[in-house]
Design a protein around this motif. Structure first.
Motif, mmCIF file in Angstrom:
data_model
loop_
_atom_site.group_PDB
_atom_site.id
_atom_site.type_symbol
_atom_site.label_atom_id
_atom_site.label_comp_id
_atom_site.label_asym_id
_atom_site.label_seq_id
_atom_site.Cartn_x
_atom_site.Cartn_y
_atom_site.Cartn_z
ATOM 1 N N GLU A 72 59.073 62.342 41.256
ATOM 2 C CA GLU A 72 58.684 61.048 40.715
ATOM 3 C C GLU A 72 59.783 60.017 40.945
ATOM 4 O O GLU A 72 59.518 58.894 41.364
ATOM 5 N N ALA A 76 59.965 56.507 43.217
ATOM 6 C CA ALA A 76 60.474 55.221 42.731
ATOM 7 C C ALA A 76 61.588 54.723 43.654
ATOM 8 O O ALA A 76 61.637 53.544 44.016
ATOM 9 N N ALA A 108 51.251 53.252 52.734
ATOM 10 C CA ALA A 108 51.659 52.565 51.520
ATOM 11 C C ALA A 108 52.720 51.501 51.781
ATOM 12 O O ALA A 108 52.901 50.595 50.968
ATOM 13 N N HIS A 111 52.071 47.802 51.359
ATOM 14 C CA HIS A 111 52.175 47.152 50.053
ATOM 15 C C HIS A 111 53.560 46.560 49.826
ATOM 16 O O HIS A 111 53.754 45.748 48.945
ATOM 17 N N SER A 195 61.327 55.346 37.316
ATOM 18 C CA SER A 195 60.103 54.570 37.053
ATOM 19 C C SER A 195 60.078 54.128 35.593
ATOM 20 O O SER A 195 60.573 54.827 34.716
ATOM 21 N N LEU A 196 59.476 52.994 35.361
ATOM 22 C CA LEU A 196 59.249 52.514 34.002
ATOM 23 C C LEU A 196 57.774 52.196 33.848
ATOM 24 O O LEU A 196 57.080 51.948 34.840
ATOM 25 N N SER A 197 57.337 52.180 32.606
ATOM 26 C CA SER A 197 55.929 51.849 32.355
ATOM 27 C C SER A 197 55.635 50.449 32.866
ATOM 28 O O SER A 197 56.394 49.513 32.608
ATOM 29 N N SER A 198 54.545 50.349 33.575
ATOM 30 C CA SER A 198 54.182 49.030 34.082
ATOM 31 C C SER A 198 53.437 48.273 32.991
ATOM 32 O O SER A 198 52.927 48.869 32.048
ATOM 33 N N GLU A 199 53.415 46.991 33.157
ATOM 34 C CA GLU A 199 52.692 46.182 32.170
ATOM 35 C C GLU A 199 51.849 45.157 32.871
ATOM 36 O O GLU A 199 52.293 44.524 33.824
ATOM 37 N N GLY A 206 45.022 49.460 32.355
ATOM 38 C CA GLY A 206 45.214 49.826 33.758
ATOM 39 C C GLY A 206 46.684 49.848 34.145
ATOM 40 O O GLY A 206 47.564 49.467 33.369
ATOM 41 N N VAL A 207 46.932 50.321 35.352
ATOM 42 C CA VAL A 207 48.291 50.462 35.849
ATOM 43 C C VAL A 207 48.684 49.172 36.563
ATOM 44 O O VAL A 207 47.923 48.659 37.378
ATOM 45 N N PRO A 210 54.501 48.204 40.296
ATOM 46 C CA PRO A 210 55.578 49.180 40.113
ATOM 47 C C PRO A 210 56.785 48.558 39.418
ATOM 48 O O PRO A 210 57.214 47.463 39.774
ATOM 49 N N ARG A 211 57.278 49.236 38.407
ATOM 50 C CA ARG A 211 58.411 48.717 37.647
ATOM 51 C C ARG A 211 59.463 49.808 37.564
ATOM 52 O O ARG A 211 59.125 50.983 37.408
ATOM 53 N N TRP A 212 60.708 49.408 37.732
ATOM 54 C CA TRP A 212 61.760 50.413 37.779
ATOM 55 C C TRP A 212 62.942 50.033 36.896
ATOM 56 O O TRP A 212 63.221 48.863 36.673
#
Lengths: 258, 498
Positions: A72, A76, A108, A111, A195-199, A206-207, A210-212
């Motif tokens: 994981e 990231a 990918a 993106h 990785s951090l929870s996305s907002e 939903g997701v 990408p947040r780190w």
């Protein structure tokens, strides 16, 4: 009389400071960090992270080391590197991705604003070959950036890589997949990305993007720190503006994001 | 690859040529004549004249006595050579090596050519049809030796591929062996009607009576002796030689020899705008052994320095022993070079940059082929098939890359099975167990259904979910098939998002 001496002291102090700063600047190129005028800067919203580096810009033409702890965190890390690389390749540059156990999925990279056909993947069987290929590609100035997935690298090997880029000005990213085997290296920086929870805005379900949690563990002549960063709309976006120059032990990620 | 040769026999070469310019001659008996010892001799006769039993070698006056309205023309001496040469050059469309077979034939080296016409029968058919359209009546035959092809074209003339070539050859008369006329006559006198009878006679006897040529032709036809043809347009060989006065036994000496050979070869290539794709460096040792090293390039190159670097990695595998007396550098495969547009300032020209091709050659030279990949979009929605490897550095995507669907930056080559807790029928999992660790799903997107491409393989569809656990790690999971009453579908993790 006293005021006079203090004034002289002050001027000596400021002279000293200027001298020291000058000397410091003179040392930088010797340590593998180039004058930013000689290279173009990465312009994709690194913002406050830039302040952590000497000269206030992300060092190009240097080797950066990334520590990854699992599949994981590796994803990231590769995302963050892809973001950095998209700022380096200038539309037409070539990225070389060297690995002994590649899982990177070319599709990918679109993106992250990198045309997947501009990435050359070199898949090897032996770790020794991987190091040789990384060194050889870093020597080639026609390449924009090199990403190497390396398990083990001793100080001399990292020194060789650093010497190679000092001549060719290619930017190298070394991902160390085995965090336990990290040894001192001659790389300019050492990072760790989690990785951090996305907002999503307005708490939509939903997701999100990408947040780190980006930690700069080591940087030569700069200030290590930790930031929260998101990749959206083709560039990095700083989530919290405050710069954390405090030592890393005080940052407790889990408490803040639990 | 077994050798294949095509023999083309122009039955009426000279008269067909005249008839091309005057089509009315096709409808009447017609001959070409040349003066010989004070009388007009017939040198060529067309099909209708031959039907009236008028043939080459007759005196014109005799022929006119047989057939008073016989048409005739003066023959140009040496015309057939010119004619065959032109026809041979035209025949290069069928294969690169074409040779003239005087007085009235052509030989083609058709090895590896016939499949381009869809098989050997179609190949022969095409040759004879096209010649017929040009106005030449031809017999064609294909066989594994020149001798057989020659014999079949003249004595079998079926226009098709012959199954058992050797048996067929053995049943033909000795005249099919390309031997002198007097030998044929003597064989006939001895009552030898088939080559089969000739083969059974002891060789010393044959050599004593008929000379060496008969045995040679026999061996050539049966493939026991190799025969070479002289192509009309020789295939240019890129080869350089460097003999040495003193035997060379040091690495430095080999390097100097290699540099010299590369310099001369690259100069030749540069003049012809060609570049090396593969090159072989051969070292002939005093003791008769040959040491050789080989390199390949991903794009044609005539950069001597670059080629030297590729060879340099392998020079230490050469064992000079007592010394090397001759160096040969061959370039068996060369390609045209596209000269890049020069740039006013130093920008990156991307994949077209020769530096990239040189880097790839260096890496391939060291670690071997098959390690370097580049991908292009493929028109498949199945994730594993959505990319295809590029075959060369010049390949560009034919379709745009898809960006409308989320795809993970790390994709597992084989999806890994996981245990999940998921509400039915099609909700994302609430939690899943991957590698012995329980992940609680905090956020999820999906499902994105990807159907199997039934024309490629069979199986269940996949329903993909993008999920994020409480730590913020993002996964790409899928469920294989539906929930139904008997069976529970399996869940897999297929990738990791950044």
């Amino acid at each position: 009389m006293q005021a006079n001496t203090s004034h002289i002291d002050q001027s000596i102090d400021s002279d000293k400071k200027a001298l020291l700063a000058q000397l410091q600047k003179a040392i930088l190129p010797l340590q593998g960090i180039r004058n930013p005028l000689q290279t173009h800067a990465v312009e994709n919203g690194l913002g406050a992270i830039n302040d952590a580096f000497p000269n206030g810009t992300f060092p190009l033409g240097a080797v950066h080391e990334f520590v990854s702890t699992g599949a994981e965190s590796f994803a990231a890390t590769s995302g963050f590197i892809a973001g950095l690389t998209s700022g380096i390749i200038n539309n037409n540059g070539i990225v070389v991705w060297v690995s002994t156990s590649r899982t990177a999925f070319p599709l990918a990279f679109q993106h992250f604003d990198i045309a997947p056909e501009k990435i050359i993947f070199i898949d090897l069987k032996k770790e020794k070959d991987a190091l040789w290929v990384v060194e050889e590609t870093l020597k080639c100035e026609h390449v924009a950036a090199v990403v190497g997935e390396i398990q083990q690298m001793d100080f001399n090997q990292s020194r060789r890589l650093q010497l190679a880029v000092e001549k060719s000005r290619v930017t190298g990213f070394i991902i160390r997949k085995d965090a336990k085997k990290i040894t001192p290296s001659a790389c300019v920086t050492r990072w760790q990305i989690q990785s951090l929870s996305s907002e999503l805005p307005n708490n939509m379900p939903g997701v999100g993007f990408p947040r780190w949690q980006v930690e700069l563990l080591k940087v030569r002549n700069g200030k290590p720190g930790a930031w929260t960063i998101e990749w959206s709309a083709g560039q990095f976006r700083m989530i919290e503006k405050e710069l954390q120059t405090v030592s890393l032990s005080t940052i407790q990620t889990k408490e803040r994001y639990a | 690859m077994p050798k294949r040769y095509v023999s083309i026999w122009f039955r009426y070469l000279l008269t067909d040529r005249s008839a091309r310019h005057a089509p009315q001659l096709n409808k009447v008996p017609f001959v070409l004549v040349a003066p010989e010892r004070g009388r007009m001799m017939i040198v060529a006769a067309n099909a209708l004249a031959q039907k009236e039993s008028i043939d080459a070698g007759m005196v014109l006056a005799d022929a006119k006595a047989v057939f008073p309205t016989l048409q005739y023309k003066d023959a140009k001496p040496g015309l057939e050579m010119v004619l065959l040469h032109n026809l041979a050059e035209w025949c290069i469309r069928y294969g690169p090596v074409v040779a003239i077979d005087l007085p009235d034939g052509l030989i083609l080296d058709a090895t590896g050519c016939a499949h381009l016409w869809g098989g050997e029968n179609a190949y022969l058919q095409d040759i004879s049809n096209r010649f017929r359209r040009l106005g030449y009546y031809v017999h064609v035959a294909i066989a594994d030796t020149i001798g057989k092809a020659w014999a079949f074209a003249r004595f079998v003339s079926s226009g098709n591929v012959i199954d058992d070539e050797t048996t067929m050859l053995l049943s033909l008369p000795p005249a099919s062996l390309r031997i002198e006329h007097c030998t044929i006559e003597r064989l006939q006198k001895l009552g030898i009607r088939q080559i089969r009878e000739l083969v059974n006679i002891p060789r010393p006897g044959l050599r004593r009576r008929f000379g060496h040529l008969l045995l040679q032709r026999l061996d050539q036809a049966l493939g026991q002796e190799q025969e070479f043809i002289q192509p009309v347009q020789p295939v240019e060989v890129f080869e350089e030689r460097l003999p040495c006065l003193e035997p060379i036994s040091t690495a430095r000496g080999i390097e100097i020899a290699l540099t010299r050979l590369l310099d001369t070869l690259c100069e030749r290539l540069y003049k012809q705008q060609k570049g090396v794709r593969t090159a072989i460096f051969k070292c002939y040792r005093i003791d008769g052994k040959v040491e050789q090293i080989e390199i390949g390039t991903s794009r044609a190159s005539h950069n001597a320095l670059h080629l030297f670097k590729l060879f340099e990695l392998k020079i230490d595998t050469i064992e000079p022993a007592l010394g090397i007396e001759l160096f040969i550098l061959q370039a068996p495969k060369v390609d045209d070079i596209i000269i890049p547009q020069e740039k006013l300032w130093n920008g990156t020209s991307g994949l077209l940059d020769p530096g990239i091709a040189e880097l790839i050659d260096r890496i391939e030279g060291k670690i071997g082929p098959g390690h370097i990949h580049r991908y292009l979009p493929a028109e498949h929605h199945w994730p594993e098939r959505s990319i295809k490897p590029a075959t060369s550095l010049d390949d560009t995507p034919l379709i745009p890359w898809r960006t409308d669907k989320p795809r993970p930056i790390q994709l597992l080559p084989v999806p890994e099975k996981i245990a999940v807790t998921a509400p039915i029928p099609d909700y994302p999992p609430m939690q899943f167990n991957y590698k012995g660790k329980l992940h609680k799903v905090a956020k999820a997107d999906g499902p994105e259904r990807i159907e199997r491409e039934w024309w490629i393989d069979k199986g269940l569809h996949r329903d993909y979910y993008v999920v994020e656990n409480e730590q913020g790690q993002r996964y790409w999971l899928f469920r294989l098939g539906h929930y139904d009453e008997e069976e529970k579908p399996e869940w897999y993790v297929h990738g990791f998002f950044a």
